[in-house]
Design an enzyme around this catalytic site. Structure first.
Site, PDB file in Angstrom:
ATOM      1  N   THR A  33     -76.411   0.223  34.109  1.00 29.11           N
ATOM      2  CA  THR A  33     -76.513  -0.360  32.892  1.00 29.11           C
ATOM      3  C   THR A  33     -77.080  -1.919  33.199  1.00 29.11           C
ATOM      4  OG1 THR A  33     -75.222  -1.061  30.580  1.00 29.11           O
ATOM      5  CG2 THR A  33     -74.033  -1.391  32.521  1.00 29.11           C
ATOM      6  N   ASN A  34     -77.078  -2.719  32.011  1.00 32.27           N
ATOM      7  CA  ASN A  34     -77.542  -3.966  32.311  1.00 32.27           C
ATOM      8  C   ASN A  34     -76.709  -4.949  31.392  1.00 32.27           C
ATOM      9  OD1 ASN A  34     -79.112  -4.290  29.775  1.00 32.27           O
ATOM     10  ND2 ASN A  34     -80.039  -2.486  30.296  1.00 32.27           N
ATOM     11  N   HIS A  35     -77.203  -6.318  31.281  1.00 39.43           N
ATOM     12  CA  HIS A  35     -76.478  -7.431  30.680  1.00 39.43           C
ATOM     13  C   HIS A  35     -76.637  -7.651  29.367  1.00 39.43           C
ATOM     14  CE1 HIS A  35     -73.636  -8.508  34.042  1.00 39.43           C
ATOM     15  NE2 HIS A  35     -74.881  -8.892  34.668  1.00 39.43           N
TER      16      HIS A  35
END
Ligand code: CTP
Ligand code: CA
Length: 224
Positions: A33-35
């Site tokens: 995933t990412n921020h």
């Protein structure tokens, strides 16, 4: 109260928004995933709703309350987001893609948790590219007015301009990171066929309201 005095620039319009990251599972307990915080997309959903639009928000995994009066669909993966958005897009006048869609997903998802081998061998992760949701919507015969976002770490104008052309969309909104990612305030660069201009540094709701005005100005009045 402030919303009450806002001009209803998007009255009678339907606006579809993607927001947040996507989550691409590796096994039942891990994923890629990412921020992305989803803050910009949620602020835009609120601002478009305040401006009189009927808003549909397709959100990746984020922990944020749904803005009042907004219809929300929750998804996890890029493919789920793609599957949710594509059939909805032709029923909308505007599509705003703020989601930070994972560019790649694991080739396969293990049914059970992947265990350590004990001899220090590490698993290899093979990746596959995810569908480009924005480009797919922009390629629809009955396409809404498409607005993209470009989060870049350098050469904002150049990257944003190239992305706008590559995805064949009328408007792209650039922002420079990573310092600003996830924060409550930001500055935006709008790039369209005519050229480019800034929306100066402000909190995300102020930016969202300004962007809604820009979009409303570009799509004009609904045909009644
Ligand atoms: N986008 C999308 N689906 C994807 C990837 C991106 O809908 N699979 C949308 C984003 O929501 C954003 C725009 O496309 O509005 C640009 O996303 P970005 O990640 O900046 O561009 P990419 O084309 O993925 O290029 P790169 O990550 O290599 O810069
Ligand atoms: Ca990307």
């Amino acid at each position: 109260m402030i919303a009450f005095f806002q001009p209803k620039l998007l009255a009678g319009r339907r606006v579809l928004i993607t927001a947040g990251p996507t989550f691409e599972p590796i096994d039942p307990v891990r994923g890629i995933t990412n921020h992305s915080s989803g803050k910009m997309g949620f602020a835009l959903a609120r601002a478009a709703q305040e401006a009189g639009a009927q808003v549909t928000l397709v959100a990746g995994p984020v922990h944020m309350p749904t803005p009042r009066g907004v219809a929300r669909l929750d998804v996890q993966t890029a493919r789920q987001m793609h599957a949710a958005v594509l059939p909805l897009a032709p029923q909308h006048d505007v599509f705003i893609a703020t989601a930070a869609v994972a560019d790649w997903r694991p080739d396969t998802t293990a049914d059970q948790k992947i265990k350590k081998q004990g001899d220090s061998r590490v698993p290899t992760l093979a990746l596959t590219e995810n569908p480009d949701i924005l480009a797919a919507v922009a390629a629809l015969p009955q396409r809404p007015y498409c607005v993209g976002f470009a989060a870049e770490s350098e050469q904002l104008l150049q990257h944003a301009s190239e992305k706008r052309l590559r995805k064949n969309i009328p408007l792209i909104v650039g922002n420079l990171g990573p310092a600003t990612f996830g924060r409550d305030d930001n500055a935006l660069l709008l790039v369209d066929e005519q050229g480019h201009h800034d929306i100066p540094h402000a909190d995300k709701l102020t930016l969202a309201r300004a962007l809604v005005r820009e979009i409303a100005g570009r799509i004009g009045q609904p045909h009644t």
